[in-house]
Structures are given as structure tokens and as C-alpha cells.
Design a protein around this motif. Sequence first.
Motif, short mmCIF file in Angstrom:
data_model
loop_
_atom_site.label_atom_id
_atom_site.label_comp_id
_atom_site.label_asym_id
_atom_site.label_seq_id
_atom_site.Cartn_x
_atom_site.Cartn_y
_atom_site.Cartn_z
N THR A 47 0.83 -1.20 0.00
CA THR A 47 0.00 0.00 0.00
C THR A 47 0.87 1.25 0.00
N VAL A 48 1.91 1.25 0.83
CA VAL A 48 2.79 2.41 0.91
C VAL A 48 3.41 2.71 -0.46
N THR A 49 3.77 1.65 -1.19
CA THR A 49 4.35 1.85 -2.52
C THR A 49 3.34 2.49 -3.47
N ALA A 50 2.10 1.98 -3.47
CA ALA A 50 1.08 2.53 -4.36
C ALA A 50 0.77 3.98 -3.99
N LEU A 51 0.56 4.23 -2.69
CA LEU A 51 0.25 5.59 -2.25
C LEU A 51 1.39 6.54 -2.62
N SER A 52 2.65 6.06 -2.44
CA SER A 52 3.80 6.91 -2.70
C SER A 52 3.94 7.22 -4.18
N ALA A 53 3.60 6.24 -5.02
CA ALA A 53 3.69 6.48 -6.46
C ALA A 53 2.76 7.63 -6.85
N MET A 54 1.64 7.78 -6.14
CA MET A 54 0.70 8.85 -6.44
C MET A 54 1.00 10.11 -5.63
N GLY A 55 2.09 10.09 -4.88
CA GLY A 55 2.46 11.27 -4.09
C GLY A 55 1.63 11.42 -2.83
N LEU A 56 0.89 10.37 -2.45
CA LEU A 56 -0.03 10.51 -1.33
C LEU A 56 0.64 10.33 0.04
N THR A 57 1.78 9.64 0.09
CA THR A 57 2.46 9.56 1.39
C THR A 57 3.22 10.85 1.67
N ARG A 58 3.68 11.52 0.58
CA ARG A 58 4.30 12.83 0.78
C ARG A 58 3.30 13.78 1.43
N ALA A 59 2.04 13.68 0.99
CA ALA A 59 1.00 14.53 1.57
C ALA A 59 0.81 14.24 3.06
N GLN A 60 1.14 13.01 3.47
CA GLN A 60 1.03 12.64 4.89
C GLN A 60 2.26 13.03 5.68
N GLY A 61 3.26 13.54 5.01
CA GLY A 61 4.49 13.95 5.71
C GLY A 61 5.61 12.92 5.65
N ALA A 62 5.47 11.93 4.77
CA ALA A 62 6.53 10.92 4.67
C ALA A 62 7.71 11.48 3.86
N ARG A 201 -10.57 -4.87 -20.54
CA ARG A 201 -10.72 -5.29 -21.93
C ARG A 201 -11.30 -4.15 -22.76
N ASP A 202 -12.29 -3.43 -22.18
CA ASP A 202 -12.97 -2.38 -22.93
C ASP A 202 -12.17 -1.09 -23.03
N THR A 203 -11.40 -0.77 -22.00
CA THR A 203 -10.77 0.55 -21.99
C THR A 203 -9.26 0.50 -22.17
N GLY A 204 -8.67 -0.68 -21.97
CA GLY A 204 -7.23 -0.77 -22.09
C GLY A 204 -6.48 -0.07 -20.97
N ILE A 205 -7.11 0.06 -19.83
CA ILE A 205 -6.45 0.68 -18.68
C ILE A 205 -5.39 -0.27 -18.12
N ALA A 206 -4.29 0.30 -17.66
CA ALA A 206 -3.27 -0.51 -16.99
C ALA A 206 -3.65 -0.63 -15.51
N VAL A 207 -3.40 -1.82 -14.93
CA VAL A 207 -3.79 -2.06 -13.54
C VAL A 207 -2.59 -2.55 -12.75
N VAL A 208 -2.37 -1.95 -11.58
CA VAL A 208 -1.44 -2.55 -10.63
C VAL A 208 -2.32 -3.18 -9.56
N PHE A 209 -2.38 -4.50 -9.59
CA PHE A 209 -3.31 -5.20 -8.70
C PHE A 209 -2.54 -5.68 -7.47
N ILE A 210 -2.93 -5.16 -6.32
CA ILE A 210 -2.24 -5.48 -5.08
C ILE A 210 -3.00 -6.56 -4.33
N SER A 211 -2.28 -7.57 -3.88
CA SER A 211 -2.93 -8.63 -3.12
C SER A 211 -1.89 -9.39 -2.31
N HIS A 212 -2.34 -10.09 -1.26
CA HIS A 212 -1.41 -10.97 -0.57
C HIS A 212 -1.60 -12.40 -1.08
N ASP A 213 -2.49 -12.55 -2.07
CA ASP A 213 -2.86 -13.87 -2.54
C ASP A 213 -2.42 -14.05 -4.00
#
Lengths: 329, 315
Positions: A47-62, A201-213
Motif C-alpha cells: 500500500t505504501v508503494t502505491a500511495l507513494s507512487a501517487m504522491g499521497l504519502t508525501r502529503a502525509q508527511g513521509a 478489456r474495454d478501456t485498455g487501462i493498466a492495472v497494478v493489482f495489489i494482493s497478498h494472494d
Amino acid sequence: MSLLSVRDLSVSFRGPGGWVPVTDRVSFDVEAGTTVGLVGESGSGKTVTALSAMGLTRAQGARVTGQVLFDGEDLSTLSQRELSTRRGATISMIFQQAIRTLDPAFTVGEQIAESVRRHEKVPRKEAWRRAVAMLDRVHIPRAAERAKEYPHTFSGGMSQRAMIAMALACSPKLVFADEPTTALDVTVQARILDLLREIQRDTGIAVVFISHDLGVIAELAQQVVVMYAGQVVERASVEELFLHPRHPYTAGLLNAIPAVGRGRRLVSIPGNVPAPGSMPTGCRFHPRCPHEVPGRCDVGPLDLEDDVRCLRSGELTLLGIPTPTGVPS
Amino acid sequence: MLKLVGRPLAALVPTLLVVTFSVFLLVELAPGDAGYALAGENPSPEAVEAIRRELRLDEPLLQRYLEWVWHALQGDLGRSYLSNQPVSELLVQRLPVTLSLGVVSLVLAVVAGFALGIAAASRPGRLVDRVVTAVSSVMLAIPSFWLALVLVLIFAVSRTIFPTLGYAELSQGAGDWLYHLTLPAVALAMNPAATVALQLKSALIAEEGSDYLMAARAKGLTASSLLFKHALKNAAVPVVAVLGFRIAALLGGTVIIETIFVLPGLGLLAQQTAINQDVPVILGIVTVTTLFVMIVNIIVDASYGLINPKLRGAR
Ligand SMILES: Nc1ncnc2c1ncn2[C@@H]1O[C@H](COP(=O)(O)OP(=O)(O)OP(=O)(O)O)[C@@H](O)[C@H]1O
Ligand code: SF4
Ligand SMILES: [Mg+2]
């Protein structure tokens, strides 16, 4: 060039005794229109990696170092104000607890329309129409009426659909899906995964799918990034990773895949992910690794080499499993 | 909506009966009565007795109460023992003053409280926050009558800024009206403003780490719409509830504030009539204020339901 290229992303949070590093030089690429699975146990820093990629942990003061090259620019150099025009517009995120990530005080439709109004200068009416269309798009029945309702009237599965509608309302190029199905029961989980596949399939969006499974990841992703204790320990295609895991941790995760009728005993990896700030020396996995060689694995720094972070990867032959059915080939 | 309002409306009548009967009882149990209060200095027992008979104080309590209720239901609240003026007339004269004071104080409390609370929450732990918290805590500790006296002292010495005495009717110009209400309203608003500021600040900070704000940020909302739109609407729910409680207290506070600033409102009237045991006037005031507080509570409850959608279907 890849759509998203995360390079050496390290994140530290302020702790009582100074900065505590949580992720360490995380790197991976995502090609346009593909799905990358980000896998690891709880606390490994997904989660920290995803949030950081979007600059959201910087907003939290990280404290964040490294680069996030996305769609032709380095997001890590942008200000929060600049980032806010990209978030939700070209890069987006779906969260684990949809019920808690919808604002209880506003109608579901308003929360989607708000996102549309933020990024596209459209009139209120048009934004609302788009919100209803999005709810319809994620197969919420009676979308026009449901849009006027508040999140507490939505079930878990329905909130997750609404959350997906909210994240995708402005047709972003990439979305981080942070365990979007973990909180749901199995049948609902399968339907949400179907929905994500259908949208991709319809939009061709790229997905980073996070899971522990890894089992769930195999259903969606082409590439997999395995994280352990804040570091990437292995990167490979799904087929490669399942058939020929090169890191003992990956092999451990494969053994832990819950699947009925595969005729294997479910073995979870003994021990726990170390806490940030008290990482083991050498290979961070060595206290839990069945292949650990004392005096070798627990000393010195260990880098990611040739997509794997294990001193013994060349000499070990690890047992894989057949990829589950339904894997896109 | 009907559900939100219907039940408390139904509770209005029994509450009014209980409250007015309690007042009847309390006056009866208090030493002395209007007979003594009206008979002048060193009255003869006969004179007192005569007044009593005239006011029918010799009749049984329950009978007098039921008669009062019967007349009140027809809109007749009786006449003042002291001035013989109809009570309803007195109330109509005095109510606008108290209402003006109450409304101005409330607006002041809400505006100041929200401004201070938001300022503190937008920079938690920083100078603004610490100043607001310290000032609010001091404001909470100071009784409003004390602040009122200080204000009178300050502005009685240099009169030029605000008047410390009397009232100007709204019909004679809003400027003058507000001018006369400023100091009393400041004194009265201080406590609720401090409460609102502290409550709102902690409510806003509690929202800070919530998942829905992270998701709202992830869809590109700016810091100001996160704070002013999303966090504020959620944080306002507990604050409105607190404010509702405060309105009753604020009304109680008008008694002393009106006395200090010589504002001819219900509070000043209540203070004067209580001394003289002018029962019809006391009952009139109690009836009006009880009604008022209950209606305010209904409004607060309803608005609470409006900003908190979960309650709308639930009740
Ligand atoms: N805001 C924060 N402040 C301090 N530490 C944090 C913060 N967010 C996350 N952490 C720490 O960073 C580590 C990684 O957390 P993260 O949420 O990324 O794990 P995860 O892989 O997503 O796990 P999960 O599967 O439980 O979601 C954890 O030890 C967590 O306690
Ligand atoms: S380096 Fe050693 S301890 Fe670490 S994963 Fe490889 S074998 Fe196991
Ligand atoms: Mg997580």
C-alpha cells in the motif's frame, strides 16, 4: 517506454526516534494496458508503494526518494497541487475497504460527479449524468436512483463497484487496485474481478493489482512483483513465477495459495514480516528462510540482481505449482 | 422528515404541563407569597390577607393550576400581580429583545467557533492551533457574567465605542440595534464559541486520518475541498449536537446578561418577577422559554438528521 516506471522508491515515516524506513528502493515497470500484480504478506509495503507512487504519502508527511516516471513525466518532482490534477484524471486508486473510503456524508453520485467536475470543466448536470453512467457501467442496478443514495445504504460489493466507478470516472490510464476484493466474500470477490477484467478489456487501462494472494493475482496479471519487508524480492511473468519461482519467499507464497482440490497441503510461511526499523541484517528473509546459510545469508547488503534478491537463487531449485486455470496466456 | 419532528412535537404538551406545575409548586413552597410582596412595608396581617383573597391565593393549589391551564389554552395567561398588565402583552414586549440577543450571540458563537476551530485544525500543533486552544480553554473557564462586567468597566470608561446600557429596536435601524447588542452578545457568545472551536477542532482532526479523505485526495481533490467540504461536513455532526445543548444554556445566560446590560428582555423580567413572586408572569416566561427551547431542540435534531444521512432513515 513503459507507462509507469517506479524507480528506487524509498519511503520513510517519522517515528518517535527519527525517520523509519518502510520501503527500500522499490522498482518495477507497468506497460500500458497490462496488469501487474504486487504481492506480499501484510506489512510488506504494498500500500505504501502505491500511495507513494501517487504522491499521497508525501502529503502525509513521509520522506520519499526515487522516481515515479508516469506518462512522460516524473511525478516525484511535482508539487501536491500539480499532482492533484493528475490524480483521478490519469492515475487513480481503488482501496481495500470501499465502505470506509466513500464519504458517509455525501451521496454516491455526488462523490463520482465531484471527481468529474474536478478534472473536466463540465456543468453540474453533465457531471451527474456521467456519474450515473459510471454506476451503470459497473453494473449497479437502478443506477439513476442509487446515485442519489448515501454510502451506508450500499452493500460491501456495491460500495466496491461504486468506488471503482469513482476511480475510473475520468478514464485514467492506470489504476492501483489495492486489495479491492479482500474484504468481500468469495462470490462477490469473483464478480468484482470479472468487472475489473471487463473494464480493462474495454478501456485498455493498466492495472497494478495489489494482493497478498498469488492465486488472485494469477487470475488477472501478466507480470508479478513480489515484495517482502519493504523490498522487491522477485519480478517475473506469472507463468515463470508459478512454474519456476527463484526466491524462497515466492515459493512460500505459492505453497500458501488457498485452492480447493489441488491436492496439496496448505503451508503458510512460519514467522512474521519484520517490523520497519528492526529489519534483519543481510537478506531480510533469512530468519524465516528454509534455505538460509548462516554466515552467508545474514551478512552484508543484498541487492536485486537479475530480478531476484537471493544469494542462493542460482544454486537452489525451488518447487513451483501449475498456474491456476484461467490464467491469460 | 415527519418522523424526525413528529415525536418531539408530541412530547411538547406533557413537558409543558410538568414544567409549569413544578413552577406552581416551587412558588407555593417558597417562603412568603405575593401577598407580602405587594402589601408594602410593615403591612398589617389583614391587608396581606385581603390581597391574598383578591389574588385567590387562599384557594387550593390544584384548582388554581387547572384554572391557569384552562385559561392558558385559550391564550389568556392572566395579568401581572404587580402591574396588572396582561402577561401576554408583557411577553410580546420583552421577547424580541431576548430573541435578538440570543440570535446575535448564536450567530457570533457559530461564526467565531467555526473560524477558530478550522484555523486550529488546518495547522495542528502549530502556533495557530496552540493559540486557539489556549484562548478557548481560558474562555471556557471565564463565566460570562464576569466577562460582561469587564466589558462594562472597559466601555463605561471610554463610552465612545459601544454602549453598555439599553436596547434599540430593530425597527429603528439594524445598525443601532446591533450596536446595542454587541457587548452583551460578545459576553454571551464567548462560552459557546469556545466550545464549538474546541469541539470542531478535535472533530476535524479525528477525520484527518480517515480513509474517505485519503480516497478523496486520491481522486484529485484539493486540500481546501478536502477540509471545507468533506472533513467539515462530517465533523459538523457532533458539533451541531453540542450547539443544541448550548442553546438552552445560552437562554439561561440571558437572565444575568440582560440584568448587567439593562436590556429589557425576558431575562430581566424574570429576574424582577421572581423576587416579587409574580406568579402569572413567572409562568408566562417559563411557558414561553420552555416552548422555545423545545422547538430549538427539534430544529437542531432535524438539522442533525439532515447533515447525518445515516439518521434519516433510522429513526
Ligand atoms: N502512515 C504511516 N505511518 C507510519 N508507518 C506506516 C504508515 N503507513 C504504513 N506504515 C507502515 O509501513 C509498513 C508497510 O505498510 P503497508 O500498508 O504498505 O503494508 P501492506 O503490504 O499494504 O500490508 P497489508 O496487506 O496489510 O495492506 C507497515 O509496517 C506499516 O505499519
Ligand atoms: S539469501 Fe539466503 S536467506 Fe535469503 S532468501 Fe536466499 S537463501 Fe533464503
Ligand atoms: Mg495494504
